[in-house]
Design a protein around this motif. Structure first.
Motif, PDB file in Angstrom:
ATOM      1  N   VAL A 192      -2.329   3.516  14.211  1.00  0.00           N
ATOM      2  CA  VAL A 192      -2.093   2.480  13.201  1.00  0.00           C
ATOM      3  C   VAL A 192      -0.792   2.783  12.473  1.00  0.00           C
ATOM      4  O   VAL A 192      -0.550   3.924  12.068  1.00  0.00           O
ATOM      5  N   VAL A 193       0.042   1.748  12.299  1.00  0.00           N
ATOM      6  CA  VAL A 193       1.306   1.936  11.597  1.00  0.00           C
ATOM      7  C   VAL A 193       1.550   0.727  10.697  1.00  0.00           C
ATOM      8  O   VAL A 193       1.283  -0.424  11.077  1.00  0.00           O
ATOM      9  N   ALA A 194       2.023   0.981   9.489  1.00  0.00           N
ATOM     10  CA  ALA A 194       2.296  -0.087   8.525  1.00  0.00           C
ATOM     11  C   ALA A 194       3.659  -0.711   8.797  1.00  0.00           C
ATOM     12  O   ALA A 194       4.586  -0.054   9.276  1.00  0.00           O
ATOM     13  N   LEU A 195       3.781  -1.994   8.482  1.00  0.00           N
ATOM     14  CA  LEU A 195       5.055  -2.705   8.583  1.00  0.00           C
ATOM     15  C   LEU A 195       5.707  -2.655   7.214  1.00  0.00           C
ATOM     16  O   LEU A 195       5.308  -3.386   6.296  1.00  0.00           O
ATOM     17  N   THR A 196       6.667  -1.789   7.056  1.00  0.00           N
ATOM     18  CA  THR A 196       7.265  -1.581   5.742  1.00  0.00           C
ATOM     19  C   THR A 196       8.776  -1.744   5.791  1.00  0.00           C
ATOM     20  O   THR A 196       9.440  -1.250   6.693  1.00  0.00           O
ATOM     21  N   HIS A 197       9.284  -2.472   4.826  1.00  0.00           N
ATOM     22  CA  HIS A 197      10.728  -2.554   4.562  1.00  0.00           C
ATOM     23  C   HIS A 197      10.875  -3.278   3.239  1.00  0.00           C
ATOM     24  O   HIS A 197      10.628  -4.478   3.142  1.00  0.00           O
ATOM     25  N   GLN A 198      11.230  -2.531   2.221  1.00  0.00           N
ATOM     26  CA  GLN A 198      11.288  -3.073   0.869  1.00  0.00           C
ATOM     27  C   GLN A 198       9.939  -3.692   0.488  1.00  0.00           C
ATOM     28  O   GLN A 198       9.864  -4.778  -0.073  1.00  0.00           O
ATOM     29  N   LEU A 200       5.426  -3.661   1.688  1.00  0.00           N
ATOM     30  CA  LEU A 200       4.466  -3.559   2.784  1.00  0.00           C
ATOM     31  C   LEU A 200       4.060  -4.964   3.196  1.00  0.00           C
ATOM     32  O   LEU A 200       3.527  -5.724   2.400  1.00  0.00           O
ATOM     33  N   HIS A 201       4.306  -5.313   4.452  1.00  0.00           N
ATOM     34  CA  HIS A 201       4.138  -6.687   4.908  1.00  0.00           C
ATOM     35  C   HIS A 201       3.010  -6.873   5.916  1.00  0.00           C
ATOM     36  O   HIS A 201       2.687  -8.004   6.263  1.00  0.00           O
ATOM     37  N   GLY A 202       2.452  -5.795   6.422  1.00  0.00           N
ATOM     38  CA  GLY A 202       1.394  -5.935   7.408  1.00  0.00           C
ATOM     39  C   GLY A 202       1.077  -4.606   8.050  1.00  0.00           C
ATOM     40  O   GLY A 202       1.556  -3.547   7.628  1.00  0.00           O
ATOM     41  N   VAL A 203       0.264  -4.661   9.092  1.00  0.00           N
ATOM     42  CA  VAL A 203      -0.126  -3.455   9.807  1.00  0.00           C
ATOM     43  C   VAL A 203      -0.256  -3.779  11.290  1.00  0.00           C
ATOM     44  O   VAL A 203      -0.691  -4.884  11.669  1.00  0.00           O
ATOM     45  N   LEU A 204       0.138  -2.834  12.120  1.00  0.00           N
ATOM     46  CA  LEU A 204       0.027  -2.966  13.575  1.00  0.00           C
ATOM     47  C   LEU A 204      -0.863  -1.845  14.081  1.00  0.00           C
ATOM     48  O   LEU A 204      -0.617  -0.674  13.788  1.00  0.00           O
ATOM     49  N   ALA A 205      -1.901  -2.210  14.822  1.00  0.00           N
ATOM     50  CA  ALA A 205      -2.839  -1.216  15.330  1.00  0.00           C
ATOM     51  C   ALA A 205      -3.055  -1.430  16.823  1.00  0.00           C
ATOM     52  O   ALA A 205      -3.098  -2.573  17.302  1.00  0.00           O
ATOM     53  N   ILE A 206      -3.174  -0.341  17.565  1.00  0.00           N
ATOM     54  CA  ILE A 206      -3.494  -0.399  18.989  1.00  0.00           C
ATOM     55  C   ILE A 206      -4.660   0.535  19.251  1.00  0.00           C
ATOM     56  O   ILE A 206      -4.834   1.538  18.562  1.00  0.00           O
ATOM     57  N   GLY A 207      -5.488   0.197  20.230  1.00  0.00           N
ATOM     58  CA  GLY A 207      -6.677   0.991  20.498  1.00  0.00           C
ATOM     59  C   GLY A 207      -6.899   1.228  21.976  1.00  0.00           C
ATOM     60  O   GLY A 207      -6.413   0.484  22.834  1.00  0.00           O
ATOM     61  N   SER A 208      -7.646   2.288  22.279  1.00  0.00           N
ATOM     62  CA  SER A 208      -7.993   2.648  23.645  1.00  0.00           C
ATOM     63  C   SER A 208      -9.486   2.946  23.728  1.00  0.00           C
ATOM     64  O   SER A 208     -10.093   3.385  22.754  1.00  0.00           O
TER      65      SER A 208
END
Length: 245
Positions: A192-198, A200-208
């Motif tokens: 899981v990684v946050a979408l950040t630039h000036q 926090l705008h969202g989060v991107l997650a991948i799973g297995s």
């Protein structure tokens, strides 16, 4: 008249026994080496792998012991080199897939194209079975999945606070939020990684499905690159997305 006894028919010639084959091969090798005494000068790698006994009685000489150790180290180094080459090839493939995705994101002209590019690339190019891109907004957006800031903080605030990619086994309520209750049952490990630039705008997650696939020590460099680009691109297409910080 009585027939004269006939001479016994010639017996068919016997084929060489298979047990003689190694001896014949050894003889051929020996003859070749005698004819080419410079062979090991041009093929030193073969010499290192040869086993040349140098014994006195029941003891093994220091020379033979040294050669044995060198041979073992040579084999070990070959294994390590092979592993490094495999890692390098995997990284090359990941880099190429990441490059294509980032170019698609830069060419996107709408938020819809951004979301489609991310989800299609991760599922088809990267072969990730579970993908979740969630945008944070106080008002509904017509594209993708969105949640408000309070809901995001309550569900996965611990994953967002560090500002770094988190990988491994997540808690059930975190998996429910990211992938949904049905898919959560199939997810063994996640990144899981946050979408950040000036902000926090969202989060991107991948799973297995594999519990060991995304270990805490697994490098997530390429996923981090994708998230950094998304953090800069997403706010360009809508003013309704706000930071939850």
């Amino acid at each position: 008249m009585t027939d004269k006894p006939q001479a016994p028919a010639d017996k068919p010639s016997e084929q060489p026994s298979e047990s003689l084959t190694p001896a014949l091969e050894a003889q051929a090798v020996a003859e070749y080496l005698r004819a080419h005494p410079e062979f090991f000068v041009e093929h030193e790698d073969v010499l290192v792998e040869l086993r040349i006994p140098h014994q006195r009685g029941d003891t093994i000489s220091l020379v033979e012991r040294q050669l044995k150790l060198l041979r073992e180290r040579n084999i070990e180094m070959r294994h390590r080199l092979s592993q490094l080459m495999d890692v390098a090839r995997d990284n090359d493939r990941l880099f190429d897939k990441t490059r294509r995705l980032i170019l698609d994101l830069l060419d996107a002209t709408s938020l819809d194209e951004v979301v489609i590019a991310v989800e299609d690339s991760l599922r088809q190019e990267f072969q990730v079975p579970f993908v979740s891109l969630i945008l944070f907004s106080e008002t509904a957006t017509p594209v993708g999945r969105w949640v408000n800031s309070s809901e995001a903080q309550q569900a996965i605030g611990g994953l967002l606070s560090g500002g770094k990619t988190v990988s491994g086994t997540l808690r059930d309520h975190e998996l429910d939020f990211l992938f949904g209750e049905e898919q959560r049952k199939e997810v063994g490990s996640s990144a899981v990684v946050a979408l950040t630039h000036q902000g926090l705008h969202g989060v991107l997650a991948i799973g297995s499905r594999d519990p060991q696939h995304y270990k805490s020590s697994v490098g997530t460099l390429f996923l981090t690159y994708i998230a950094e680009v998304l953090g800069r691109i997403v706010p360009r297409f809508t003013n309704t997305l706000r930071s939850v910080r």
